[in-house]
Design an enzyme around this catalytic site. Structure first.
Site, PDB file in Angstrom:
ATOM      1  N   SER A 150       0.859  -1.173   0.000  1.00 23.64           N
ATOM      2  CA  SER A 150       0.000   0.000   0.000  1.00 23.64           C
ATOM      3  C   SER A 150       0.901   1.231   0.000  1.00 23.64           C
ATOM      4  O   SER A 150       1.698   1.421   0.917  1.00 23.64           O
ATOM      5  CB  SER A 150      -0.883  -0.031   1.255  1.00 23.64           C
ATOM      6  OG  SER A 150      -1.650   1.144   1.352  1.00 23.64           O
ATOM      7  N   LYS A 176      -0.901  -0.950  -4.567  1.00 21.94           N
ATOM      8  CA  LYS A 176      -2.129  -0.189  -4.259  1.00 21.94           C
ATOM      9  C   LYS A 176      -1.699   1.240  -3.982  1.00 21.94           C
ATOM     10  O   LYS A 176      -0.782   1.466  -3.180  1.00 21.94           O
ATOM     11  CB  LYS A 176      -2.813  -0.815  -3.052  1.00 21.94           C
ATOM     12  CG  LYS A 176      -3.697   0.094  -2.215  1.00 21.94           C
ATOM     13  CD  LYS A 176      -4.483  -0.724  -1.202  1.00 21.94           C
ATOM     14  CE  LYS A 176      -4.689   0.018   0.111  1.00 21.94           C
ATOM     15  NZ  LYS A 176      -5.412  -0.801   1.104  1.00 21.94           N
ATOM     16  N   LYS A 178      -2.900   5.113  -2.747  1.00 24.95           N
ATOM     17  CA  LYS A 178      -3.942   5.869  -2.059  1.00 24.95           C
ATOM     18  C   LYS A 178      -4.329   7.042  -2.948  1.00 24.95           C
ATOM     19  O   LYS A 178      -3.455   7.685  -3.564  1.00 24.95           O
ATOM     20  CB  LYS A 178      -3.411   6.380  -0.725  1.00 24.95           C
ATOM     21  CG  LYS A 178      -3.104   5.267   0.278  1.00 24.95           C
ATOM     22  CD  LYS A 178      -4.365   4.626   0.811  1.00 24.95           C
ATOM     23  CE  LYS A 178      -4.068   3.675   1.958  1.00 24.95           C
ATOM     24  NZ  LYS A 178      -5.290   3.088   2.527  1.00 24.95           N
ATOM     25  N   ASP A 203      -7.099   3.057  -3.453  1.00 28.24           N
ATOM     26  CA  ASP A 203      -7.857   3.087  -2.198  1.00 28.24           C
ATOM     27  C   ASP A 203      -8.170   4.533  -1.833  1.00 28.24           C
ATOM     28  O   ASP A 203      -7.266   5.347  -1.631  1.00 28.24           O
ATOM     29  CB  ASP A 203      -7.033   2.419  -1.077  1.00 28.24           C
ATOM     30  CG  ASP A 203      -7.823   2.272   0.230  1.00 28.24           C
ATOM     31  OD1 ASP A 203      -8.996   2.693   0.279  1.00 28.24           O
ATOM     32  OD2 ASP A 203      -7.253   1.726   1.196  1.00 28.24           O
ATOM     33  N   GLU A 228     -11.048   0.722  -3.945  1.00 27.22           N
ATOM     34  CA  GLU A 228     -11.378   0.381  -2.562  1.00 27.22           C
ATOM     35  C   GLU A 228     -12.054   1.555  -1.856  1.00 27.22           C
ATOM     36  O   GLU A 228     -11.547   2.680  -1.884  1.00 27.22           O
ATOM     37  CB  GLU A 228     -10.070  -0.004  -1.850  1.00 27.22           C
ATOM     38  CG  GLU A 228     -10.218  -0.496  -0.430  1.00 27.22           C
ATOM     39  CD  GLU A 228      -8.855  -0.913   0.168  1.00 27.22           C
ATOM     40  OE1 GLU A 228      -7.881  -1.102  -0.603  1.00 27.22           O
ATOM     41  OE2 GLU A 228      -8.766  -1.033   1.399  1.00 27.22           O
ATOM     42  N   ASP A 253     -13.883  -1.805   2.286  1.00 22.54           N
ATOM     43  CA  ASP A 253     -12.998  -1.967   3.438  1.00 22.54           C
ATOM     44  C   ASP A 253     -13.774  -1.467   4.661  1.00 22.54           C
ATOM     45  O   ASP A 253     -14.436  -2.258   5.351  1.00 22.54           O
ATOM     46  CB  ASP A 253     -11.707  -1.167   3.179  1.00 22.54           C
ATOM     47  CG  ASP A 253     -10.764  -1.098   4.379  1.00 22.54           C
ATOM     48  OD1 ASP A 253     -11.118  -1.573   5.467  1.00 22.54           O
ATOM     49  OD2 ASP A 253      -9.639  -0.534   4.255  1.00 22.54           O
ATOM     50  N   LYS A 277     -10.151  -7.372   7.112  1.00 15.67           N
ATOM     51  CA  LYS A 277      -9.180  -7.009   8.153  1.00 15.67           C
ATOM     52  C   LYS A 277      -9.741  -7.537   9.459  1.00 15.67           C
ATOM     53  O   LYS A 277     -10.847  -7.159   9.866  1.00 15.67           O
ATOM     54  CB  LYS A 277      -9.050  -5.488   8.278  1.00 15.67           C
ATOM     55  CG  LYS A 277      -8.355  -4.789   7.127  1.00 15.67           C
ATOM     56  CD  LYS A 277      -8.285  -3.290   7.397  1.00 15.67           C
ATOM     57  CE  LYS A 277      -7.651  -2.573   6.216  1.00 15.67           C
ATOM     58  NZ  LYS A 277      -7.774  -1.104   6.341  1.00 15.67           N
ATOM     59  N   GLY A 305      -4.462  -4.511   5.638  1.00 14.69           N
ATOM     60  CA  GLY A 305      -3.500  -4.302   6.717  1.00 14.69           C
ATOM     61  C   GLY A 305      -3.769  -3.012   7.445  1.00 14.69           C
ATOM     62  O   GLY A 305      -4.505  -2.145   6.958  1.00 14.69           O
TER      63      GLY A 305
HETATM   64  O1  OSB Z   1      -7.406   1.602   4.116  1.00 18.06           O
HETATM   65  O2  OSB Z   1      -6.284  -0.168   3.884  1.00 18.06           O
HETATM   66  C1  OSB Z   1      -6.443   0.921   4.434  1.00 18.06           C
HETATM   67  C2  OSB Z   1      -3.521   1.644   6.757  1.00 18.06           C
HETATM   68  C3  OSB Z   1      -4.170   2.223   7.816  1.00 18.06           C
HETATM   69  C4  OSB Z   1      -5.525   2.419   7.757  1.00 18.06           C
HETATM   70  C5  OSB Z   1      -6.233   2.008   6.617  1.00 18.06           C
HETATM   71  C6  OSB Z   1      -5.593   1.402   5.561  1.00 18.06           C
HETATM   72  C7  OSB Z   1      -4.199   1.246   5.631  1.00 18.06           C
HETATM   73  C8  OSB Z   1      -3.395   0.710   4.535  1.00 18.06           C
HETATM   74  C9  OSB Z   1      -2.077   0.087   4.922  1.00 18.06           C
HETATM   75  O3  OSB Z   1      -3.676   0.810   3.383  1.00 18.06           O
HETATM   76  C10 OSB Z   1      -2.012  -1.333   4.591  1.00 18.06           C
HETATM   77  C11 OSB Z   1      -0.842  -2.007   5.254  1.00 18.06           C
HETATM   78  O4  OSB Z   1      -0.867  -2.240   6.474  1.00 18.06           O
HETATM   79  O5  OSB Z   1       0.109  -2.320   4.561  1.00 18.06           O
HETATM   80 MG    MG Z   2      -8.515   0.541   2.697  1.00 21.49          MG
END
Ligand code: OSB
Ligand code: MG
Length: 383
Positions: A150, A176, A178, A203, A228, A253, A277, A305
């Site tokens: 991510s 992925k 953001k 995401d 996402e 999510d 998750k 994650g």
């Molecule tokens: O939206 O998936 C998410 C981290 C913190 C809060 C939300 C998200 C995330 C990540 C990190 O995208 C994913 C990771 O732990 O590698």
């Molecule tokens: Mg997410």
């Protein structure tokens, strides 16, 4: 409607005699700032749980963040509800099997990340005592899982391309990125232009509304694996409306807080993929139930994650090894976020994969010095 399984997948674990529960708040500096549509993190603030039992210790992780921006949960709130209500309820129960933890905590509304971390600690203690690996217990079928990464929002598109290139060089098999309004189409185009047909997804962390449907539809031209959580947590019907307007699959999510929420999203066609998750849904057992109902419905899932330490990552790898996890998860190596993990053997990338631990319980050992160095607050509650 698929049948939701009530108990743990394989044979249930033997009960443990809970003697005490220790909670620690850790501050772990991130290797680089992590920016999403809801904010920037430079230090991971997380709670580590140690369940002390007659048969040995078990470890869990409460994956809340410093502020309630991803969801309503946050670390100091988690600490308070754990100390005041959830831990006393568990200690009161005294002798309990991991499969009973959720039931004991059920009267307390919400706080799923806290419940998940407590359940994992009890589960780890129980499985360690039996010499049984978590993966085997959950129903894992793969020895290793493909690792996606991510990537946070960067200063500009050029910096994003640099960051993605670095992760691809390390072997990550899926990227992925953001996104947020104003940092979506051009960022995605830059990554596609630079790296061609790599497995790519985006995401939004709830940053859009249905009024942005036209912008989101522009993402269709990039052949993404999925988009996402474009809309708010409780926008189930709006996600269904949006899904009908996009070619890109919608993955939920934040909205999927339980097996019930997953079943509802499926029934309403609000998503065609689910990010599972364990923290968000209240535990690894509830996560398995979501896996099962999605598998029965033919819906792909993947393991998300929350910037876990080696404790949570090890457990996530076990979960992601179940057969319905057909897309790569956010299961990156320890060095993606941390220079020094709190486990003795950091999670590593091997040919784009992370190995599912085979030792008892979560299958990783805690580094007591690293744990102590990162601890900023500690409490032990006894029976
Ligand atoms: O939206 O998936 C998410 C981290 C913190 C809060 C939300 C998200 C995330 C990540 C990190 O995208 C994913 C990771 O732990 O590698
Ligand atoms: Mg997410």
């Amino acid at each position: 409607m698929p049948i939701v399984r009530a108990a743990a997948p394989a044979a249930p674990a033997a009960p443990v005699d809970l003697e005490a529960i220790e909670l620690r708040v850790l501050h772990l500096p991130l290797v680089s700032p992590f920016t999403t549509s809801f904010g920037t993190e430079t230090v991971r603030e997380v709670i580590i749980v140690r369940a002390r039992t007659a048969g040995g210790d078990g470890w869990g992780e409460i994956v809340t963040q410093h502020a309630p921006l991803y969801s309503s949960e946050y670390t100091r709130g988690a600490w308070d509800v754990a100390e005041r209500f959830l831990v006393p309820a568990l200690l009161e129960a005294g002798t309990l099997a991991p499969e009973q933890v959720a039931g004991v905590l059920e009267p307390f509304v919400g706080h799923r990340m806290v419940k998940a971390g407590l359940e994992l600690a009890v589960l780890d203690a129980a499985l360690r005592a039996e010499g049984r690996p978590l993966g085997e217990y959950l129903g894992a079928t793969a020895p290793r899982v493909p690792s996606g990464v991510s990537v946070g929002i960067q200063r500009d598109a050029a910096a994003l391309v640099d960051a993605v290139g670095g992760y691809l060089d390390q072997g990550y098999v899926r990227i992925k990125i953001k996104i947020k309004p104003g940092r979506d189409i051009a960022d995605t185009a830059a990554v596609r232009d630079a790296f061609g047909a790599i497995p790519l997804q985006v995401d939004a962390n709830s940053a859009y509304t249905l009024a942005d449907a036209a912008t989101l539809a522009e993402l269709d031209r990039f052949d993404l694996l999925l988009i996402e959580q474009p809309l708010q947590e409780d926008d189930i019907v709006d996600h269904a409306t949006l899904a009908a307007r996009l070619r890109t699959p919608i993955c939920l999510d934040e909205s999927i807080v339980s097996a019930k929420a997953a079943a509802d999203a499926l029934a309403l066609r609000a998503a065609s993929i689910i990010n599972i998750k364990a923290g968000r849904v209240g535990g690894y057992l509830e996560a398995v139930r979501i896996h099962d109902l999605c598998r029965e419905a033919g819906m792909p899932v993947w393991c998300g994650g929350m910037l876990e330490t080696g404790i949570g990552r090890a457990a996530n790898a076990a979960l992601a090894a179940l057969p319905g996890f057909t897309l790569p998860g956010d299961i990156s190596a320890s060095d993606r976020f941390y220079t020094r993990d709190i486990v003795t053997e950091p999670i590593v990338l091997e040919d784009g994969h992370v190995r599912v631990p085979t030792g008892p319980g979560i299958g990783v050992e805690i580094d007591p010095v690293a744990l102590e160095d990162a601890t900023v607050d500690r409490v032990e509650l006894r029976r």
